[in-house]
Design a protein around this motif. Structure first.
Motif, PDB file in Angstrom:
ATOM      1  N   GLU A  93      31.288  41.361  54.200  1.00  0.00           N
ATOM      2  CA  GLU A  93      31.503  42.135  53.137  1.00  0.00           C
ATOM      3  C   GLU A  93      30.637  41.698  51.819  1.00  0.00           C
ATOM      4  O   GLU A  93      30.199  40.289  51.846  1.00  0.00           O
ATOM      5  N   SER A  94      30.473  42.291  50.750  1.00  0.00           N
ATOM      6  CA  SER A  94      29.691  41.788  49.517  1.00  0.00           C
ATOM      7  C   SER A  94      30.487  42.448  48.141  1.00  0.00           C
ATOM      8  O   SER A  94      31.568  43.209  48.245  1.00  0.00           O
ATOM      9  N   THR A  95      30.134  41.565  47.277  1.00  0.00           N
ATOM     10  CA  THR A  95      30.723  41.726  45.790  1.00  0.00           C
ATOM     11  C   THR A  95      29.646  41.178  45.013  1.00  0.00           C
ATOM     12  O   THR A  95      28.539  40.985  45.262  1.00  0.00           O
ATOM     13  N   ARG A  96      29.956  41.343  43.482  1.00  0.00           N
ATOM     14  CA  ARG A  96      29.125  41.020  42.728  1.00  0.00           C
ATOM     15  C   ARG A  96      29.789  40.065  41.676  1.00  0.00           C
ATOM     16  O   ARG A  96      30.909  40.173  41.457  1.00  0.00           O
ATOM     17  N   THR A  97      28.816  39.074  41.154  1.00  0.00           N
ATOM     18  CA  THR A  97      29.700  37.938  40.059  1.00  0.00           C
ATOM     19  C   THR A  97      30.164  38.681  38.972  1.00  0.00           C
ATOM     20  O   THR A  97      30.852  38.012  38.083  1.00  0.00           O
ATOM     21  N   ASN A  98      29.719  39.786  38.645  1.00  0.00           N
ATOM     22  CA  ASN A  98      30.176  40.662  37.396  1.00  0.00           C
ATOM     23  C   ASN A  98      31.749  41.107  37.416  1.00  0.00           C
ATOM     24  O   ASN A  98      32.055  41.446  36.419  1.00  0.00           O
ATOM     25  N   GLU A  99      32.004  41.069  38.610  1.00  0.00           N
ATOM     26  CA  GLU A  99      33.406  41.196  38.736  1.00  0.00           C
ATOM     27  C   GLU A  99      34.382  40.111  38.310  1.00  0.00           C
ATOM     28  O   GLU A  99      35.773  40.061  38.129  1.00  0.00           O
ATOM     29  N   MET A 100      33.858  39.014  37.954  1.00  0.00           N
ATOM     30  CA  MET A 100      34.387  37.744  37.356  1.00  0.00           C
ATOM     31  C   MET A 100      34.956  37.924  36.113  1.00  0.00           C
ATOM     32  O   MET A 100      34.328  38.470  35.223  1.00  0.00           O
ATOM     33  N   GLU A 101      36.242  37.469  35.937  1.00  0.00           N
ATOM     34  CA  GLU A 101      37.024  37.707  34.694  1.00  0.00           C
ATOM     35  C   GLU A 101      36.503  37.019  33.792  1.00  0.00           C
ATOM     36  O   GLU A 101      36.686  37.087  32.551  1.00  0.00           O
ATOM     37  N   ARG A 102      36.024  35.624  34.022  1.00  0.00           N
ATOM     38  CA  ARG A 102      35.653  34.619  32.997  1.00  0.00           C
ATOM     39  C   ARG A 102      34.215  34.437  33.033  1.00  0.00           C
ATOM     40  O   ARG A 102      33.471  34.738  34.116  1.00  0.00           O
ATOM     41  N   SER A 103      33.665  33.664  32.122  1.00  0.00           N
ATOM     42  CA  SER A 103      32.130  33.517  31.837  1.00  0.00           C
ATOM     43  C   SER A 103      31.919  32.058  32.460  1.00  0.00           C
ATOM     44  O   SER A 103      32.958  31.346  32.607  1.00  0.00           O
ATOM     45  N   VAL A 104      30.654  31.925  33.129  1.00  0.00           N
ATOM     46  CA  VAL A 104      30.103  30.615  33.414  1.00  0.00           C
ATOM     47  C   VAL A 104      30.428  29.478  32.457  1.00  0.00           C
ATOM     48  O   VAL A 104      30.940  28.618  32.640  1.00  0.00           O
TER      49      VAL A 104
END
Ligand code: DO4
Ligand code: MG
Length: 282
Positions: A215-226
Motif C-alpha cells: 500500500e502507499s500513502t502521502r505525507t500530506n495526509e498528516m494532520e500536523r506539520s513536521v
C-alpha cells in the motif's frame, strides 16, 4: 575497512570525504562542522568533493549495513494521521483518549529507542515473544542537530498492537524493546527536499516470497506539520545533539494481519530511499 569513512554518493560516483579531511569520519562530524562553519552540510560536502578520492560504487556492497545516523535517541509522534487514530481506537479498551490526542493542541510524542535498540538497513527488526499482534509502522523520520531540522530519513516504529491495546499504560512495552526501531537507508539533507509534507510513502510485507501487503500513502495526509512536532519534542527537554523524530504512521495492515518471524518489510519514501528489514522474534 573497520574504521568509518564519510562518503558522498551521487548518481554514478562515490566520493570519500575522509580522504579530503580526516576530521570527517561520520555524518555527526559533518553536522558539527556545518554548525561551526555556519554552512549547510550540502555546501561542505560539495566543496570537499574536489579533494576527495573517488571510489568504486562496489565498495558499498562490502560495507556492513548500519544506521546512517547514530542518533542519541529516537523519539516518535503518534496519532498524527486519521487512519492511525482509527486503528488505535479499534485496538484499544479505552478508545476515546485517541480522538482527544488527534484533535488536541498537544501531539503525542513518546520515547522510542536508544542506539542499542535501533537497527539499520537489511538488519533484523524485532517482534516480542510475549506479543500476539505485531506490525511495522512506516514513518517519515526527521533528523535533528541541536534542535534544528537537518535532514530526513525513513523509519520503522515496530509496534505490538496487542500489548498497546490491552492498556495505554503498557505503551512503553509495546514500543520499546530489542530491535524495535529501524532507520535508514540514508539521510537526505533538509535543504534538498522540496516539501517533506508532500512525499509518497509505501510499504510492502512479504512472506515466503508472497507479497501480503502493498500500500502507499502521502505525507500530506498528516494532520500536523513536521515543525510543530519538532517544536513540541524539543521544548522543555534537552534532547541529545543528534536525534531522530519519527512522525507517525499512516499505513496500517488489516486487523487480521500480524507479522511473523522471517517476514520481509520494505518501506519507501519518495526522494529518500527504501528501508528493508527481515523480522525476528526477540
Ligand atoms: O498511540 C500510540 C502510538 C501511535 C503511533 O505510533 C503512530 O501513530 O504512529
Ligand atoms: Mg508509530
Amino acid at each position: 575497512g573497520s574504521a568509518p569513512r564519510l562518503v558522498v554518493k551521487t548518481e554514478g560516483s562515490l566520493y570519500d570525504l575522509t580522504a579530503a579531511t580526516d576530521q570527517l569520519r561520520t555524518f555527526e562530524d559533518l553536522l558539527r562542522a556545518a554548525a561551526i562553519a555556519k554552512e549547510s552540510i550540502d555546501a561542505i560536502a560539495d566543496r570537499l568533493r574536489g579533494d576527495a578520492t573517488v571510489l568504486s560504487l562496489d565498495v558499498l556492497d562490502e560495507t556492513a549495513p548500519s544506521t546512517p545516523v547514530s542518533s542519541g535517541e529516537v523519539w516518535a509522534a503518534g496519532v498524527t494521521y486519521r487512519i492511525s487514530e482509527e486503528a488505535r481506537k479499534a485496538e484499544s479498551g479505552m478508545p476515546e483518549m485517541y480522538l482527544d490526542v488527534y484533535e488536541s493542541d498537544r501531539p503525542e510524542v513518546f520515547f522510542k529507542a536508544t542506539p542499542s535498540r535501533t537497527v539499520g538497513p537489511d538488519e533484523s527488526v524485532g517482534i516480542r515473544g510475549d506479543s500476539e499482534w505485531d506490525v511495522p509502522e512506516p514513518e517519515l523520520g526527521v533528523v535533528l542537530f541541536e534542535d534544528e531540522i537537518v535532514g530526513y530519513t525513513v523509519g520503522n516504529d515496530m509496534s505490538s498492537r496487542s500489548i498497546e491495546g490491552e492498556n495505554p499504560l503498557y505503551l512503553p512495552q509495546a514500543k520499546v524493546y530489542d530491535r524495535c526501531c529501524s532507520i535508514g537507508p540514508c539521510v537526505r539533507s533538509a535543504e534538498s527536499i522540496d516539501d517533506p509534507h508532500d512525499l509518497e510513502m509505501w510499504m510492502t510485507i512479504s512472506r515466503d516470497g508472497e507479497v501480503l501487503y502493498d500500500e502507499s500513502t502521502r505525507t500530506n495526509e498528516m494532520e500536523r506539520s513536521v515543525e510543530e512536532l519538532v517544536d513540541c519534542h524539543v521544548a522543555h527537554d534537552a534532547v541529545p545533539d543528534v536525534s531522530v523524530l519519527l512522525t507517525g504512521t499512516s499505513l496500517v495492515p488489516d486487523e487480521e494481519f500480524t507479522l511473523q518471524e522471517g517476514d520481509e518489510v520494505s518501506i519507501g519514501l519518495e526522494e529518500i530511499g527504501t528501508l528493508s528489514n527481515t523480522v525476528v522474534e526477540v
